[in-house]
Design a protein around this motif. Structure first.
Motif, PDB file in Angstrom:
ATOM      1  N   ALA A  26       0.884  -1.167   0.000  1.00 52.85           N
ATOM      2  CA  ALA A  26       0.000   0.000   0.000  1.00 52.85           C
ATOM      3  C   ALA A  26       0.920   1.214   0.000  1.00 52.85           C
ATOM      4  O   ALA A  26       1.577   1.507   1.000  1.00 52.85           O
ATOM      5  CB  ALA A  26      -0.906  -0.015   1.226  1.00 52.85           C
ATOM      6  N   ILE A  27       1.005   1.879  -1.132  1.00 48.64           N
ATOM      7  CA  ILE A  27       1.887   3.030  -1.293  1.00 48.64           C
ATOM      8  C   ILE A  27       1.205   4.243  -0.676  1.00 48.64           C
ATOM      9  O   ILE A  27       0.071   4.568  -1.032  1.00 48.64           O
ATOM     10  CB  ILE A  27       2.212   3.249  -2.784  1.00 48.64           C
ATOM     11  CG1 ILE A  27       2.927   2.011  -3.339  1.00 48.64           C
ATOM     12  CG2 ILE A  27       3.017   4.512  -2.989  1.00 48.64           C
ATOM     13  CD1 ILE A  27       3.068   1.995  -4.843  1.00 48.64           C
ATOM     14  N   MET A  28       1.912   4.909   0.247  1.00 50.70           N
ATOM     15  CA  MET A  28       1.310   6.016   0.997  1.00 50.70           C
ATOM     16  C   MET A  28       2.204   7.253   0.972  1.00 50.70           C
ATOM     17  O   MET A  28       3.423   7.141   0.921  1.00 50.70           O
ATOM     18  CB  MET A  28       1.097   5.608   2.460  1.00 50.70           C
ATOM     19  CG  MET A  28       0.145   4.475   2.649  1.00 50.70           C
ATOM     20  SD  MET A  28      -0.074   4.112   4.412  1.00 50.70           S
ATOM     21  CE  MET A  28      -1.372   2.891   4.328  1.00 50.70           C
ATOM     22  N   SER A  29       1.559   8.402   1.069  1.00 49.15           N
ATOM     23  CA  SER A  29       2.281   9.664   1.258  1.00 49.15           C
ATOM     24  C   SER A  29       2.685   9.759   2.724  1.00 49.15           C
ATOM     25  O   SER A  29       2.248   8.962   3.561  1.00 49.15           O
ATOM     26  CB  SER A  29       1.392  10.850   0.886  1.00 49.15           C
ATOM     27  OG  SER A  29       0.345  10.976   1.837  1.00 49.15           O
ATOM     28  N   GLU A  30       3.488  10.744   3.044  1.00 46.44           N
ATOM     29  CA  GLU A  30       3.910  10.974   4.436  1.00 46.44           C
ATOM     30  C   GLU A  30       2.697  11.145   5.345  1.00 46.44           C
ATOM     31  O   GLU A  30       2.620  10.544   6.419  1.00 46.44           O
ATOM     32  CB  GLU A  30       4.798  12.220   4.501  1.00 46.44           C
ATOM     33  CG  GLU A  30       5.350  12.523   5.870  1.00 46.44           C
ATOM     34  CD  GLU A  30       6.573  11.705   6.221  1.00 46.44           C
ATOM     35  OE1 GLU A  30       6.715  11.374   7.401  1.00 46.44           O
ATOM     36  OE2 GLU A  30       7.373  11.406   5.323  1.00 46.44           O
ATOM     37  N   ASP A  45      -9.922   0.405   4.575  1.00 43.73           N
ATOM     38  CA  ASP A  45     -10.359  -0.154   3.295  1.00 43.73           C
ATOM     39  C   ASP A  45      -9.239  -0.915   2.604  1.00 43.73           C
ATOM     40  O   ASP A  45      -9.463  -1.969   2.016  1.00 43.73           O
ATOM     41  CB  ASP A  45     -10.900   0.946   2.374  1.00 43.73           C
ATOM     42  CG  ASP A  45     -12.255   1.474   2.822  1.00 43.73           C
ATOM     43  OD1 ASP A  45     -12.948   0.769   3.585  1.00 43.73           O
ATOM     44  OD2 ASP A  45     -12.615   2.599   2.417  1.00 43.73           O
ATOM     45  N   PHE A  46      -7.998  -0.370   2.637  1.00 45.40           N
ATOM     46  CA  PHE A  46      -6.909  -1.041   1.939  1.00 45.40           C
ATOM     47  C   PHE A  46      -6.579  -2.403   2.573  1.00 45.40           C
ATOM     48  O   PHE A  46      -6.095  -3.304   1.887  1.00 45.40           O
ATOM     49  CB  PHE A  46      -5.665  -0.149   1.826  1.00 45.40           C
ATOM     50  CG  PHE A  46      -4.831  -0.003   3.068  1.00 45.40           C
ATOM     51  CD1 PHE A  46      -3.793  -0.875   3.331  1.00 45.40           C
ATOM     52  CD2 PHE A  46      -5.074   1.030   3.967  1.00 45.40           C
ATOM     53  CE1 PHE A  46      -3.006  -0.728   4.467  1.00 45.40           C
ATOM     54  CE2 PHE A  46      -4.296   1.184   5.098  1.00 45.40           C
ATOM     55  CZ  PHE A  46      -3.261   0.294   5.360  1.00 45.40           C
ATOM     56  N   ILE A  47      -6.884  -2.573   3.833  1.00 44.69           N
ATOM     57  CA  ILE A  47      -6.715  -3.880   4.480  1.00 44.69           C
ATOM     58  C   ILE A  47      -7.881  -4.790   4.130  1.00 44.69           C
ATOM     59  O   ILE A  47      -7.696  -5.959   3.787  1.00 44.69           O
ATOM     60  CB  ILE A  47      -6.564  -3.722   6.013  1.00 44.69           C
ATOM     61  CG1 ILE A  47      -5.239  -3.012   6.332  1.00 44.69           C
ATOM     62  CG2 ILE A  47      -6.646  -5.080   6.710  1.00 44.69           C
ATOM     63  CD1 ILE A  47      -5.030  -2.687   7.791  1.00 44.69           C
ATOM     64  N   ALA A  67       2.579  -1.446   4.286  1.00 43.54           N
ATOM     65  CA  ALA A  67       2.208  -0.037   4.148  1.00 43.54           C
ATOM     66  C   ALA A  67       3.526   0.716   4.029  1.00 43.54           C
ATOM     67  O   ALA A  67       4.355   0.664   4.941  1.00 43.54           O
ATOM     68  CB  ALA A  67       1.417   0.434   5.363  1.00 43.54           C
ATOM     69  N   LEU A  68       3.752   1.375   2.897  1.00 39.03           N
ATOM     70  CA  LEU A  68       5.046   1.985   2.604  1.00 39.03           C
ATOM     71  C   LEU A  68       4.943   3.491   2.483  1.00 39.03           C
ATOM     72  O   LEU A  68       4.197   4.003   1.646  1.00 39.03           O
ATOM     73  CB  LEU A  68       5.620   1.403   1.306  1.00 39.03           C
ATOM     74  CG  LEU A  68       6.964   1.944   0.838  1.00 39.03           C
ATOM     75  CD1 LEU A  68       8.063   1.664   1.870  1.00 39.03           C
ATOM     76  CD2 LEU A  68       7.326   1.330  -0.504  1.00 39.03           C
ATOM     77  N   ASN A  69       5.689   4.186   3.320  1.00 42.94           N
ATOM     78  CA  ASN A  69       5.793   5.639   3.244  1.00 42.94           C
ATOM     79  C   ASN A  69       6.806   5.954   2.148  1.00 42.94           C
ATOM     80  O   ASN A  69       8.004   5.750   2.321  1.00 42.94           O
ATOM     81  CB  ASN A  69       6.255   6.200   4.596  1.00 42.94           C
ATOM     82  CG  ASN A  69       6.340   7.701   4.619  1.00 42.94           C
ATOM     83  OD1 ASN A  69       6.567   8.348   3.613  1.00 42.94           O
ATOM     84  ND2 ASN A  69       6.192   8.273   5.806  1.00 42.94           N
ATOM     85  N   MET A  70       6.334   6.462   1.019  1.00 39.82           N
ATOM     86  CA  MET A  70       7.206   6.709  -0.123  1.00 39.82           C
ATOM     87  C   MET A  70       8.163   7.871   0.117  1.00 39.82           C
ATOM     88  O   MET A  70       9.155   8.001  -0.592  1.00 39.82           O
ATOM     89  CB  MET A  70       6.376   6.952  -1.387  1.00 39.82           C
ATOM     90  CG  MET A  70       5.672   5.707  -1.888  1.00 39.82           C
ATOM     91  SD  MET A  70       6.796   4.351  -2.314  1.00 39.82           S
ATOM     92  CE  MET A  70       7.421   4.930  -3.890  1.00 39.82           C
ATOM     93  N   GLU A  71       7.889   8.696   1.095  1.00 37.47           N
ATOM     94  CA  GLU A  71       8.766   9.840   1.358  1.00 37.47           C
ATOM     95  C   GLU A  71       9.859   9.488   2.357  1.00 37.47           C
ATOM     96  O   GLU A  71      11.038   9.704   2.090  1.00 37.47           O
ATOM     97  CB  GLU A  71       7.936  11.033   1.811  1.00 37.47           C
ATOM     98  CG  GLU A  71       7.035  11.549   0.680  1.00 37.47           C
ATOM     99  CD  GLU A  71       5.932  12.468   1.156  1.00 37.47           C
ATOM    100  OE1 GLU A  71       6.186  13.322   2.020  1.00 37.47           O
ATOM    101  OE2 GLU A  71       4.801  12.319   0.648  1.00 37.47           O
ATOM    102  N   SER A  72       9.511   8.927   3.502  1.00 40.62           N
ATOM    103  CA  SER A  72      10.521   8.613   4.516  1.00 40.62           C
ATOM    104  C   SER A  72      11.198   7.273   4.258  1.00 40.62           C
ATOM    105  O   SER A  72      12.317   7.052   4.703  1.00 40.62           O
ATOM    106  CB  SER A  72       9.895   8.595   5.911  1.00 40.62           C
ATOM    107  OG  SER A  72       9.138   7.408   6.098  1.00 40.62           O
ATOM    108  N   GLY A  73      10.499   6.361   3.580  1.00 41.14           N
ATOM    109  CA  GLY A  73      11.041   5.040   3.318  1.00 41.14           C
ATOM    110  C   GLY A  73      10.707   4.004   4.375  1.00 41.14           C
ATOM    111  O   GLY A  73      11.043   2.838   4.235  1.00 41.14           O
ATOM    112  N   ASP A  74      10.037   4.420   5.451  1.00 41.21           N
ATOM    113  CA  ASP A  74       9.642   3.479   6.494  1.00 41.21           C
ATOM    114  C   ASP A  74       8.410   2.696   6.050  1.00 41.21           C
ATOM    115  O   ASP A  74       7.655   3.136   5.179  1.00 41.21           O
ATOM    116  CB  ASP A  74       9.319   4.213   7.796  1.00 41.21           C
ATOM    117  CG  ASP A  74      10.542   4.859   8.433  1.00 41.21           C
ATOM    118  OD1 ASP A  74      11.676   4.411   8.149  1.00 41.21           O
ATOM    119  OD2 ASP A  74      10.370   5.810   9.208  1.00 41.21           O
TER     120      ASP A  74
END
Length: 192
Positions: A26-30, A45-47, A67-74
């Protein structure tokens, strides 16, 4: 200064790690990641949409959703075990570079195979072939396909790529192809 995030355990004799398979991302913003990570027990919903991707297989591997934070990388690896919320979680600090490296290696292998085997620059790689050869699952909206498509699209060898129901249909620039039909080979005199 080297800064990261970690979860510390008090007085443990060893880490109880488990083999995990990332079935979807699940690609997420910060902001999205921050909101999710501060409310892990909320129904999502994504789950709900990806409950079938989270299970423990016959050899004890946990199959989960990242669940991936595309900005921080965590990231946060989730095993909902059929529930609508993140029932079991593992914090994955700085997981994005690892994911990008794995996706890049798969893209490199796909392009290499295409360049070595196409006779006219056209090549299709089916999602089930990717799963069988590289161990990653490509499904509609599972995030992994999105990351792989982005990586393939960014490569110099790819002239064009189209996503079909069951494959990536690619056109490789002829300069990168090793096995072209004689009538298709670019003329060596054109470069002089």
């Amino acid at each position: 200064m080297l800064i990261t995030k970690a979860i510390f355990e008090r007085k443990i004799s060893e880490f109880d790690t488990q083999n995990c398979v990332i079935e979807g991302i699940a690609i997420m913003s910060e902001d999205e990641f921050e909101e999710f990570s501060n409310n892990l027990l909320e129904d999502r919903d994504f789950i709900i949409d990806r409950k079938e991707e989270m299970f423990i297989d016959s050899i004890g591997q946990i199959h989960g959703l990242l669940a991936l934070n595309m900005e921080s990388g965590d990231g946060i690896l989730i095993d909902s075990q059929g529930h609508k919320y993140a029932r079991y979680t593992a914090f994955m600090p700085n997981i994005k570079p690892y994911i990008e490296q794995q996706i890049s290696m798969v893209a490199e292998q796909i392009i290499k195979e295409a360049a070595e085997n196409t006779s006219n620059g056209s090549w299709a790689i089916y999602f089930d072939e990717i799963e069988e050869s590289h161990g990653i699952v490509i499904k509609e909206n599972n995030g992994i396909g999105t990351l792989l498509l982005d990586e393939l699209t960014s490569r110099d060898e790819i002239a064009e790529i189209e996503v079909l129901d069951d494959c990536f249909d690619m056109t490789i620039y002829l300069d990168y192809c090793n096995n072209l039909d004689e009538e298709i080979k670019p003329s060596q005199n054109m470069n002089m």
